[in-house]
Design an enzyme around this catalytic site. Structure first.
Site, PDB file in Angstrom:
ATOM      1  N   ASN A  10      -3.164   5.822  -4.821  1.00 36.48           N
ATOM      2  CA  ASN A  10      -2.920   4.627  -4.386  1.00 36.48           C
ATOM      3  C   ASN A  10      -4.650   4.141  -4.394  1.00 36.48           C
ATOM      4  O   ASN A  10      -5.500   4.549  -3.611  1.00 36.48           O
ATOM      5  CB  ASN A  10      -2.497   4.558  -2.993  1.00 36.48           C
ATOM      6  CG  ASN A  10      -2.655   3.151  -2.173  1.00 36.48           C
ATOM      7  OD1 ASN A  10      -3.530   2.419  -2.461  1.00 36.48           O
ATOM      8  ND2 ASN A  10      -1.494   2.941  -1.412  1.00 36.48           N
ATOM      9  N   HIS A  13      -8.039   1.054  -1.913  1.00 34.01           N
ATOM     10  CA  HIS A  13      -9.543   0.959  -1.007  1.00 34.01           C
ATOM     11  C   HIS A  13     -10.331   0.707  -2.193  1.00 34.01           C
ATOM     12  O   HIS A  13     -11.734   0.476  -1.814  1.00 34.01           O
ATOM     13  CB  HIS A  13      -9.462   1.919  -0.193  1.00 34.01           C
ATOM     14  CG  HIS A  13      -8.457   1.801   0.835  1.00 34.01           C
ATOM     15  ND1 HIS A  13      -8.244   0.526   1.610  1.00 34.01           N
ATOM     16  CD2 HIS A  13      -7.226   2.666   1.125  1.00 34.01           C
ATOM     17  CE1 HIS A  13      -7.390   0.725   2.525  1.00 34.01           C
ATOM     18  NE2 HIS A  13      -6.750   1.727   2.309  1.00 34.01           N
ATOM     19  N   HIS A  46      -0.860  -1.786  -3.664  1.00 32.58           N
ATOM     20  CA  HIS A  46      -0.096  -2.403  -2.596  1.00 32.58           C
ATOM     21  C   HIS A  46      -0.446  -3.761  -2.358  1.00 32.58           C
ATOM     22  O   HIS A  46      -1.656  -3.978  -1.878  1.00 32.58           O
ATOM     23  CB  HIS A  46      -0.421  -1.569  -1.232  1.00 32.58           C
ATOM     24  CG  HIS A  46       0.519  -2.120  -0.171  1.00 32.58           C
ATOM     25  ND1 HIS A  46       0.311  -1.836   1.274  1.00 32.58           N
ATOM     26  CD2 HIS A  46       1.305  -3.120   0.036  1.00 32.58           C
ATOM     27  CE1 HIS A  46       1.212  -2.463   1.958  1.00 32.58           C
ATOM     28  NE2 HIS A  46       1.811  -3.188   1.323  1.00 32.58           N
ATOM     29  N   ARG A  48      -0.280  -6.906  -0.645  1.00 28.19           N
ATOM     30  CA  ARG A  48      -0.013  -7.533   0.849  1.00 28.19           C
ATOM     31  C   ARG A  48       0.028  -8.837   0.933  1.00 28.19           C
ATOM     32  O   ARG A  48      -0.637  -9.453  -0.018  1.00 28.19           O
ATOM     33  CB  ARG A  48      -1.116  -6.906   1.767  1.00 28.19           C
ATOM     34  CG  ARG A  48      -0.871  -5.481   2.272  1.00 28.19           C
ATOM     35  CD  ARG A  48      -2.024  -5.084   3.084  1.00 28.19           C
ATOM     36  NE  ARG A  48      -1.706  -3.931   3.806  1.00 28.19           N
ATOM     37  CZ  ARG A  48      -1.196  -3.805   5.077  1.00 28.19           C
ATOM     38  NH1 ARG A  48      -0.544  -4.723   5.678  1.00 28.19           N
ATOM     39  NH2 ARG A  48      -0.840  -2.564   5.410  1.00 28.19           N
ATOM     40  N   ARG A  52      -5.532  -8.576   1.139  1.00 30.05           N
ATOM     41  CA  ARG A  52      -6.741  -8.040   1.791  1.00 30.05           C
ATOM     42  C   ARG A  52      -7.437  -7.186   0.824  1.00 30.05           C
ATOM     43  O   ARG A  52      -8.455  -6.880   0.890  1.00 30.05           O
ATOM     44  CB  ARG A  52      -6.514  -7.296   3.146  1.00 30.05           C
ATOM     45  CG  ARG A  52      -5.696  -6.102   3.272  1.00 30.05           C
ATOM     46  CD  ARG A  52      -5.839  -5.336   4.484  1.00 30.05           C
ATOM     47  NE  ARG A  52      -4.746  -5.998   5.273  1.00 30.05           N
ATOM     48  CZ  ARG A  52      -4.290  -5.476   6.364  1.00 30.05           C
ATOM     49  NH1 ARG A  52      -4.420  -4.345   6.619  1.00 30.05           N
ATOM     50  NH2 ARG A  52      -3.332  -6.282   7.359  1.00 30.05           N
ATOM     51  N   GLU A  73       3.849  -1.403  -4.465  1.00 29.97           N
ATOM     52  CA  GLU A  73       4.278  -1.125  -2.720  1.00 29.97           C
ATOM     53  C   GLU A  73       4.174  -2.472  -2.290  1.00 29.97           C
ATOM     54  O   GLU A  73       3.279  -3.151  -2.765  1.00 29.97           O
ATOM     55  CB  GLU A  73       2.968  -0.435  -2.285  1.00 29.97           C
ATOM     56  CG  GLU A  73       3.478  -0.055  -0.658  1.00 29.97           C
ATOM     57  CD  GLU A  73       2.583   0.864  -0.155  1.00 29.97           C
ATOM     58  OE1 GLU A  73       1.749   1.897  -1.025  1.00 29.97           O
ATOM     59  OE2 GLU A  73       2.383   0.800   1.094  1.00 29.97           O
ATOM     60  N   THR A 104      -0.293   0.720   6.739  1.00 34.32           N
ATOM     61  CA  THR A 104       1.299   0.909   6.961  1.00 34.32           C
ATOM     62  C   THR A 104       1.701   1.611   8.173  1.00 34.32           C
ATOM     63  O   THR A 104       1.432   2.856   8.016  1.00 34.32           O
ATOM     64  CB  THR A 104       2.241   1.143   5.796  1.00 34.32           C
ATOM     65  OG1 THR A 104       1.680   0.594   4.823  1.00 34.32           O
ATOM     66  CG2 THR A 104       3.410   0.888   5.766  1.00 34.32           C
ATOM     67  N   GLU A 154      10.568   7.849   0.213  1.00 36.12           N
ATOM     68  CA  GLU A 154       9.260   8.340   0.366  1.00 36.12           C
ATOM     69  C   GLU A 154       9.108   8.550   1.854  1.00 36.12           C
ATOM     70  O   GLU A 154       9.052   7.424   2.614  1.00 36.12           O
ATOM     71  CB  GLU A 154       7.949   7.377   0.075  1.00 36.12           C
ATOM     72  CG  GLU A 154       6.560   7.991   0.324  1.00 36.12           C
ATOM     73  CD  GLU A 154       5.596   6.768  -0.260  1.00 36.12           C
ATOM     74  OE1 GLU A 154       5.521   6.051  -1.176  1.00 36.12           O
ATOM     75  OE2 GLU A 154       4.283   7.171   0.205  1.00 36.12           O
ATOM     76  N   HIS A 193       0.888   9.271   3.049  1.00 36.70           N
ATOM     77  CA  HIS A 193       0.095   8.609   4.264  1.00 36.70           C
ATOM     78  C   HIS A 193      -0.393   9.766   4.933  1.00 36.70           C
ATOM     79  O   HIS A 193      -0.037  10.779   5.324  1.00 36.70           O
ATOM     80  CB  HIS A 193       1.127   8.034   5.142  1.00 36.70           C
ATOM     81  CG  HIS A 193       0.437   6.749   5.748  1.00 36.70           C
ATOM     82  ND1 HIS A 193      -0.544   6.818   6.844  1.00 36.70           N
ATOM     83  CD2 HIS A 193       0.438   5.384   5.346  1.00 36.70           C
ATOM     84  CE1 HIS A 193      -0.814   5.524   6.926  1.00 36.70           C
ATOM     85  NE2 HIS A 193      -0.468   4.850   6.199  1.00 36.70           N
TER      86      HIS A 193
HETATM   87  N1  PXP Z   1       2.230   5.519   0.821  1.00 36.21           N
HETATM   88  C1  PXP Z   1       2.555   4.572   1.343  1.00 36.21           C
HETATM   89  C2  PXP Z   1       3.940   3.837   1.364  1.00 36.21           C
HETATM   90  C3  PXP Z   1       1.548   3.839   1.871  1.00 36.21           C
HETATM   91  O1  PXP Z   1       1.781   2.584   2.626  1.00 36.21           O
HETATM   92  C4  PXP Z   1       0.048   4.585   1.900  1.00 36.21           C
HETATM   93  C5  PXP Z   1      -1.023   3.946   2.498  1.00 36.21           C
HETATM   94  O2  PXP Z   1      -1.457   2.695   1.742  1.00 36.21           O
HETATM   95  C6  PXP Z   1       0.115   5.569   1.272  1.00 36.21           C
HETATM   96  C7  PXP Z   1       1.210   6.272   0.614  1.00 36.21           C
HETATM   97  C8  PXP Z   1      -1.221   6.290   1.142  1.00 36.21           C
HETATM   98  O3  PXP Z   1      -1.440   6.642   2.335  1.00 36.21           O
HETATM   99  P1  PXP Z   1      -3.253   6.930   2.430  1.00 36.21           P
HETATM  100  O4  PXP Z   1      -3.765   5.885   2.082  1.00 36.21           O
HETATM  101  O5  PXP Z   1      -3.226   7.423   4.012  1.00 36.21           O
HETATM  102  O6  PXP Z   1      -3.351   8.296   1.773  1.00 36.21           O
END
Ligand code: PXP
Length: 244
Positions: A10, A13, A46, A48, A52, A73, A104, A154, A193
């Protein structure tokens, strides 16, 4: 059950860092290229409602530059549905979204919106986009996802990641049961997550889980050891857990 396990990265960031200065760098798509070379299996962006981190241009230009499968996402809103139909990602992962949350916070509650979600995913499925629901490890939610027509779930590992000791083991058992149940009823099982080098192994060892999606920790670790090495190390830990 499959021995291999996929790693989805992901990249949100990288965009957080870019947007903090209103610059055009660091570019998440450059991150996607590095992720591919380091052995990532897919990329999550993702989008949003408040943009952001990931912005529309990141998603729209992804296909022109990156060959790894894209997991888009998003929340189940009409605006996101239109974007997904334009971009045609490999997978759409549906998540709940609250404007004020930092990340999330919980899984999607499918039980309260089965009919509207079924209508929401219909045009996406027509375009052969795979559908995943991000949910808590709860059998009722898993059954509802199957019933609506999801391809995958997931499982939210956020609670597991925050707990310690016995409570963490209990959550791990719940995740294991949920993953097994989803396989039994024919749903692909992903998880993610809050996963880090320290807590990923027990989750990767759940053989019914086929894919982990990891973001914040990998991007954080990239600051110190590079994105390439952070991904390689995570993948190595996952593969080792699978061999035991
Ligand atoms: N899966 C989903 C659906 C998420 O919303 C996120 C966070 O954006 C992640 C995985 C990844 O989580 P993390 O950034 O804590 O590794």
């Amino acid at each position: 059950m499959t021995k291999t396990i996929r790693l989805g990265i992901n990249l949100d960031h990288i965009a957080t860092l870019r947007n903090a200065r209103g610059e055009i760098y660091p570019n998440p798509l450059r991150g996607a290229k590095i992720a591919k070379e380091a052995g990532a299996d897919n990329i999550t962006l993702h989008l949003r409602e408040d943009r952001r981190h990931i912005i529309d241009a990141d998603v729209l230009t992804y296909r022109q530059h990156i060959t790894l499968p894209l997991n888009l996402e998003m929340a189940a809103t009409p605006e996101m549905q239109q974007i997904a139909l334009k971009v045609k990602p490999h997978t759409v992962s549906l998540v709940p979204e609250k404007r004020e949350e930092r990340t999330t916070e919980g899984g999607l509650n499918i039980l309260h919106q089965q009919e509207s979600l079924r209508d929401f995913i219909a045009p996406l499925k027509q375009e052969n986009i795979k559908i995943a629901f991000f949910i808590e490890p709860d059998k009722l939610q898993i059954d509802a996802a199957k019933e609506i027509g999801a391809d995958a779930i997931e499982l939210h590992t956020g609670r597991y990641a925050q707990l310690k000791g016995e409570a963490q083991q209990k959550e791990l058992d719940t995740l294991t049961d949920a993953a097994k149940h989803s396989k039994q009823i024919g749903l692909n099982c992903h998880a993610g997550h809050g996963l880090t080098f320290d807590n990923v192994s027990a989750i990767a060892a759940i053989m019914a889980i086929e894919e982990l999606n990891i973001g914040h920790f990998i991007i954080s670790e990239a600051v110190f050891i590079s994105l390439e090495h952070a991904i390689k190390k995570m993948k190595q830990l996952m593969n080792q857990a699978r061999q035991r």
